[in-house]
Design a protein around this motif. Structure first.
Motif, short mmCIF file in Angstrom:
data_model
loop_
_atom_site.label_atom_id
_atom_site.label_comp_id
_atom_site.label_asym_id
_atom_site.label_seq_id
_atom_site.Cartn_x
_atom_site.Cartn_y
_atom_site.Cartn_z
N ILE A 46 0.77 -1.19 0.05
CA ILE A 46 0.00 0.16 -0.04
C ILE A 46 0.86 1.16 0.14
N LEU A 47 1.79 1.41 0.92
CA LEU A 47 2.66 2.40 0.87
C LEU A 47 3.65 2.78 -0.44
N THR A 48 3.97 1.52 -0.93
CA THR A 48 4.72 1.50 -2.12
C THR A 48 3.72 2.12 -3.37
N GLY A 49 2.39 1.66 -3.25
CA GLY A 49 1.44 2.39 -4.09
C GLY A 49 1.29 3.55 -4.03
N LEU A 50 0.82 4.01 -2.82
CA LEU A 50 0.71 5.53 -2.57
C LEU A 50 2.00 6.49 -3.12
N ARG A 51 3.34 5.94 -2.88
CA ARG A 51 4.57 6.69 -3.23
C ARG A 51 4.51 6.80 -4.61
N GLU A 52 4.48 5.73 -5.45
CA GLU A 52 4.15 5.56 -6.90
C GLU A 52 3.19 6.66 -7.49
N ASN A 53 2.05 6.62 -6.73
CA ASN A 53 0.86 7.57 -7.33
C ASN A 53 1.21 8.94 -7.09
N LEU A 54 2.11 9.35 -5.92
CA LEU A 54 2.44 10.50 -5.66
C LEU A 54 3.36 11.20 -6.86
N VAL A 55 4.42 10.21 -6.98
CA VAL A 55 5.47 10.45 -7.93
C VAL A 55 4.89 10.81 -9.32
N LYS A 56 3.74 10.02 -9.81
CA LYS A 56 3.26 10.22 -11.12
C LYS A 56 2.39 11.63 -10.96
N LEU A 57 1.94 11.58 -9.86
CA LEU A 57 1.18 12.89 -9.79
C LEU A 57 1.91 14.17 -9.98
N ILE A 58 3.16 14.30 -9.11
CA ILE A 58 4.15 15.00 -9.31
C ILE A 58 4.54 15.46 -10.47
N GLU A 59 5.07 14.37 -11.27
CA GLU A 59 5.42 14.38 -12.66
C GLU A 59 4.53 15.12 -13.62
N GLU A 60 3.04 15.02 -13.48
CA GLU A 60 2.15 15.39 -13.87
C GLU A 60 1.99 17.00 -14.00
N TYR A 61 2.12 17.46 -12.82
CA TYR A 61 2.23 18.73 -12.66
C TYR A 61 3.18 19.58 -12.93
N GLY A 62 4.53 18.63 -13.19
CA GLY A 62 5.44 19.31 -13.56
C GLY A 62 7.03 19.28 -12.79
N THR A 63 7.67 18.28 -13.46
CA THR A 63 9.09 18.07 -12.33
C THR A 63 9.90 19.36 -12.32
N ASP A 64 9.65 20.22 -13.21
CA ASP A 64 10.62 21.34 -13.28
C ASP A 64 10.31 22.41 -12.42
N ASN A 65 8.96 22.40 -11.76
CA ASN A 65 8.33 23.37 -10.94
C ASN A 65 8.67 23.21 -9.52
#
Length: 417
Positions: A46-65
């Motif tokens: 569950i924790l790994t899934g949440l972390r992967e989801n958070l990383v994908k969400l941040i990437e969608e917002y923009g990794t250069d932001n």
């Protein structure tokens, strides 16, 4: 000498035969190990899934932001006096960054309403009270990769002329309108003012726990919010670095803001810069506590399972005393007897760990079936760790029974009935 020199494959076969012969007893013996291993792997998934989801969400917002705000702890009420008395960032700070930072592509502005300002939206008898109201500049959509499914986003003309236009999230649109397309052009009431909805946000592909803040978003022009809610002048800057230059941009922005805010060289920053790496590290620090709790819970189960294994192996030594005597009479060494019983103990606990892994996988799938917003991803390291620990428990708690069996006198064993 055949009976004296039993191969490890034959030892494992003998162990499996013993488990099959005492199925219920073996199941109860390894129950603690099953629970311990499945608990750790399920929580890790569950924790790994949440972390992967958070990383994908941040990437969608923009990794250069990255984000600049005058408070280091956000909107927390438990702030120190120094932080509470900091002056907010300003539109001029954003303009200075845009002009002086060569590694910065753009700067978007976000304003927040007064505490007492009501963000409840009313439309023809329907109301929505959970809206996340923000005043944003026209470049907010481009900077944060926001898209609209219907209508348009706030324009520079809207902002400069302080127009009463509004862009809403999907949850807001679904609550107020039977058809989202009917939202475009509709006039709604908020805080005693009338706003015209010009756009509905598109839902992002990735979401954290099933919903983004944008689903409840209420965006109005930056200067419009400043006009209707002038009490609180808090401003957040969303800074977009040029591709691959985020570290340089961070250094430049820090230097510019220190000069803008009159921070002396020997004083700490009186503002905060938030990056995607920082958000992920904060998430990891929070989940460490959950990981420690999971380890503590599983340790109890593994301890109980280990004691059960030791007990059942001691019973097995007693039941097989005659067999041990025959093997020793045929030339088996103490090391051979020790190896046999240790392999049996480790085989038993490995099966318990394997069942625990299967239960964890099943539990993760069931959780995702009933709670789709809670992602789960089984990490291979957790599976390997679970199986390794279960084998180690068998080795640790099987030593005493194995040593006891190896030290039996063959003559006394052959007399045993």
């Amino acid at each position: 000498m055949r009976m004296a020199t039993v191969t490890r494959a034959e030892i494992i076969t003998m162990a499996l035969d013993s488990i099959r012969a005492h199925k219920f007893r073996s199941a109860l013996t390894v129950l603690g190990i099953v629970i311990g291993v499945s608990t750790v792997i399920a929580i890790a998934s569950i924790l790994t899934g949440l972390r992967e989801n958070l990383v994908k969400l941040i990437e969608e917002y923009g990794t250069d932001n990255f984000y600049a705000f005058h408070l280091s702890t956000g909107f927390s009420p438990n702030q120190e006096r120094e932080e509470r008395t900091r002056k907010p960032l300003t539109e001029e700070d954003g303009q200075a960054i845009r002009e002086r930072a060569s590694s910065v592509e753009d700067v978007a502005l976000v304003a927040f309403a007064d505490w007492g300002f009501s963000s409840t939206i009313a439309y023809r008898g329907y109301t929505y009270k959970r809206g996340n109201l923000q005043g944003v500049s026209a470049n907010h959509a481009q900077t944060t990769n926001v898209r609209v499914s219907d209508g348009r986003f706030i324009s520079e003309f809207d902002d400069q002329h302080r127009r009463d236009t509004m862009v809403i999230g999907l949850s807001v649109a679904d609550a107020l309108f039977l058809d989202r397309k009917n939202a475009i052009g509709a006039e709604v009431k908020m805080g005693g003012h009338t706003f015209q909805i010009v756009g509905v946000l598109e839902k992002r592909k990735n979401a954290f726990l099933g919903e983004n803040d944008e689903d409840n978003a209420i965006y109005i022009p930056f200067r419009t919010l400043r006009q209707i809610s002038p009490g609180r002048r808090w401003t957040m800057l969303i800074i977009q670095a040029k591709s691959g230059r985020i570290r340089q941009a961070l250094d430049q922005v820090e230097g510019i803001l220190r000069r803008q805010r009159g921070v002396k060289f020997n004083e700490p920053n009186n503002f905060d810069l938030g990056t995607s790496d920082k958000f992920i590290s904060e998430f990891d620090s929070i989940t460490k506590l959950a990981g420690l709790i999971a380890i503590a819970m599983s340790s109890v189960g593994l301890l109980v399972g280990g004691i059960g294994v030791m007990n059942i192996m001691l019973v097995s030594v007693t039941e097989r005393t005659a067999e041990i005597g025959v093997r020793k009479a045929m030339g088996a060494r103490a090391r051979d007897i020790t190896t046999q019983f240790l392999c049996e103990a480790m085989t038993l606990t490995f099966l318990g760990g394997f069942v625990g892994v299967l239960l964890a996988v099943a539990a993760s799938q069931i959780i995702m079936l009933f709670v789709p917003s809670l992602p789960a991803s089984i990490p291979l390291w957790a599976v390997a760790a679970g199986l390794s620990v279960s084998i180690a428990v068998g080795l640790l708690f099987g030593v005493w029974p194995a040593r006891k069996a190896s030290r039996l006198d063959p003559v006394e064993c052959l007399r045993y009935e």
